[in-house]
Write a protein that holds these residues in place. Structure first.
Motif, PDB file in Angstrom:
ATOM      1  N   PRO A  33     -34.077  24.655 -22.372  1.00  0.00           N
ATOM      2  CA  PRO A  33     -34.147  24.092 -23.724  1.00  0.00           C
ATOM      3  C   PRO A  33     -35.311  24.629 -24.556  1.00  0.00           C
ATOM      4  O   PRO A  33     -35.197  24.746 -25.773  1.00  0.00           O
ATOM      5  N   LYS A  34     -36.424  25.004 -23.900  1.00  0.00           N
ATOM      6  CA  LYS A  34     -37.553  25.537 -24.676  1.00  0.00           C
ATOM      7  C   LYS A  34     -37.163  26.883 -25.298  1.00  0.00           C
ATOM      8  O   LYS A  34     -37.488  27.165 -26.455  1.00  0.00           O
ATOM      9  N   GLN A  35     -36.442  27.691 -24.511  1.00  0.00           N
ATOM     10  CA  GLN A  35     -35.966  28.982 -25.032  1.00  0.00           C
ATOM     11  C   GLN A  35     -34.964  28.759 -26.173  1.00  0.00           C
ATOM     12  O   GLN A  35     -35.000  29.453 -27.195  1.00  0.00           O
TER      13      GLN A  35
ATOM     14  N   LYS B  73     -39.556  14.886 -24.480  1.00  0.00           N
ATOM     15  CA  LYS B  73     -39.694  13.528 -23.940  1.00  0.00           C
ATOM     16  C   LYS B  73     -38.367  12.771 -23.969  1.00  0.00           C
ATOM     17  O   LYS B  73     -38.195  11.791 -23.283  1.00  0.00           O
ATOM     18  N   ARG B  74     -37.433  13.226 -24.833  1.00  0.00           N
ATOM     19  CA  ARG B  74     -36.142  12.525 -24.930  1.00  0.00           C
ATOM     20  C   ARG B  74     -35.009  13.536 -24.849  1.00  0.00           C
ATOM     21  O   ARG B  74     -35.171  14.679 -25.269  1.00  0.00           O
ATOM     22  N   ASP B  75     -33.868  13.098 -24.293  1.00  0.00           N
ATOM     23  CA  ASP B  75     -32.767  14.066 -24.203  1.00  0.00           C
ATOM     24  C   ASP B  75     -31.599  13.647 -25.097  1.00  0.00           C
ATOM     25  O   ASP B  75     -30.451  13.678 -24.722  1.00  0.00           O
ATOM     26  N   THR B  76     -31.943  13.229 -26.322  1.00  0.00           N
ATOM     27  CA  THR B  76     -30.911  12.747 -27.245  1.00  0.00           C
ATOM     28  C   THR B  76     -30.409  13.861 -28.162  1.00  0.00           C
ATOM     29  O   THR B  76     -29.603  13.618 -29.029  1.00  0.00           O
ATOM     30  N   ARG B  77     -30.942  15.090 -27.989  1.00  0.00           N
ATOM     31  CA  ARG B  77     -30.556  16.177 -28.897  1.00  0.00           C
ATOM     32  C   ARG B  77     -29.541  17.087 -28.221  1.00  0.00           C
ATOM     33  O   ARG B  77     -29.894  17.884 -27.346  1.00  0.00           O
TER      34      ARG B  77
ATOM     35  N   GLY C 166     -37.988  17.530 -34.018  1.00  0.00           N
ATOM     36  CA  GLY C 166     -39.358  17.238 -33.587  1.00  0.00           C
ATOM     37  C   GLY C 166     -40.421  17.562 -34.623  1.00  0.00           C
ATOM     38  O   GLY C 166     -41.596  17.275 -34.406  1.00  0.00           O
ATOM     39  N   ALA C 167     -40.011  18.122 -35.758  1.00  0.00           N
ATOM     40  CA  ALA C 167     -41.005  18.482 -36.782  1.00  0.00           C
ATOM     41  C   ALA C 167     -41.663  17.249 -37.389  1.00  0.00           C
ATOM     42  O   ALA C 167     -42.769  17.333 -37.937  1.00  0.00           O
TER      43      ALA C 167
END
Ligand SMILES: Nc1ncnc2c1ncn2[C@@H]1O[C@H](COP(=O)(O)OP(=O)(O)OP(=O)(O)O)[C@@H](O)[C@H]1O
Ligand SMILES: O=C(O)C1=C[C@@H](O)[C@@H](O)[C@H](O)C1
Ligand SMILES: [Mg+2]
Length: 196
Positions: free
Chosen positions: A146-148, A134-138, A32-33
């Motif tokens: 996931p934020k943690q 916004k996407r769950d491709t990672r 996301g960078a």
């Protein structure tokens, strides 16, 4: 979006291109960078080819990154990533955007350091989270929190990304502004080196 060459200073782009010479410019940083988005625009401004290692891995394997992780696991993915990077970095100048974990892998990191000028797109947690949720491709973010997970990755990885030759702060401003800062960092590094 407008063509980046219409909005980014042509003089700055020329100076950066001269400073880069035949070397590759390699973007590193967390998911996301903006490595892919900013990398593509930077290549356009410099007038040199752009390649994204995640896309190249998906092209050669004919699988998505998620499918590769699920079928072979992270270790095999890293081995494939290292092989692809070695090939991509063989000739320059190119802009190469890497996957978020590439520079963390010792083998890939060695190749990246040898293969070009490295630029870290540093970003804070909220900026990254806004973009990746916004996407769950990672695959690495398919966790309960996931934020943690992203925060843990920042803690573990930022000291390593900090080894990059150049750093630009990725934030919510126009992408063209980040591209200008990338170009200035390349051009100014050359200036600093010639005064050493
Ligand atoms: N300066 C910016 N302003 C607004 N949005 C941005 C900016 N930079 C990048 N983005 C957006 O953030 C999202 C993530 O960017 P991008 O895919 O380039 O990240 P990445 O570093 O390549 O991530 P990954 O490691 O997962 O491939 C994209 O939708 C991109 O358009
Ligand atoms: O940060 C990471 O380790 C990753 C980032 C993505 O670009 C992909 O390369 C993959 O999802 C792994
Ligand atoms: Mg990317």
């Amino acid at each position: 979006m407008n063509d980046v060459t219409e909005t980014v200073s042509a003089t700055l782009a020329e100076r950066a291109k001269l400073a880069l010479g035949k070397r590759n410019l390699v973007f590193i940083g967390l998911m996301g960078a903006g490595k892919s988005a900013i990398g593509r625009l930077t290549a356009q401004a410099l007038g040199i080819p752009f390649i994204d290692s995640d896309h190249e891995i998906e092209r050669v394997s004919r699988m998505t990154i998620s499918e590769l992780f699920a079928a072979y696991g992270e270790e095999e993915f890293r081995a494939l990533e290292a092989r692809v990077l070695k090939r991509l970095l063989r000739s320059g100048p190119r802009v190469v955007s890497t996957g978020g974990g590439a520079y963390i892998n010792e083998r890939s990191r060695r190749q990246i350091k040898k293969g070009g000028v490295t630029i870290w797109l540093n970003a804070d947690l909220d900026v990254l989270w806004e973009r990746v949720n916004k996407r769950d491709t990672r695959p690495l973010l398919k966790t309960e929190n996931p934020k943690q997970t992203l925060e843990n990755l920042m803690r573990a990885r930022y000291p390593i990304y900090a080894e990059a030759d150049l750093t630009v702060l990725s934030r919510d401003v126009k992408k063209e502004m980040i591209v200008e800062e990338v170009l200035a960092a390349i051009a100014d590094r050359q200036k600093a080196q010639s005064h050493e």
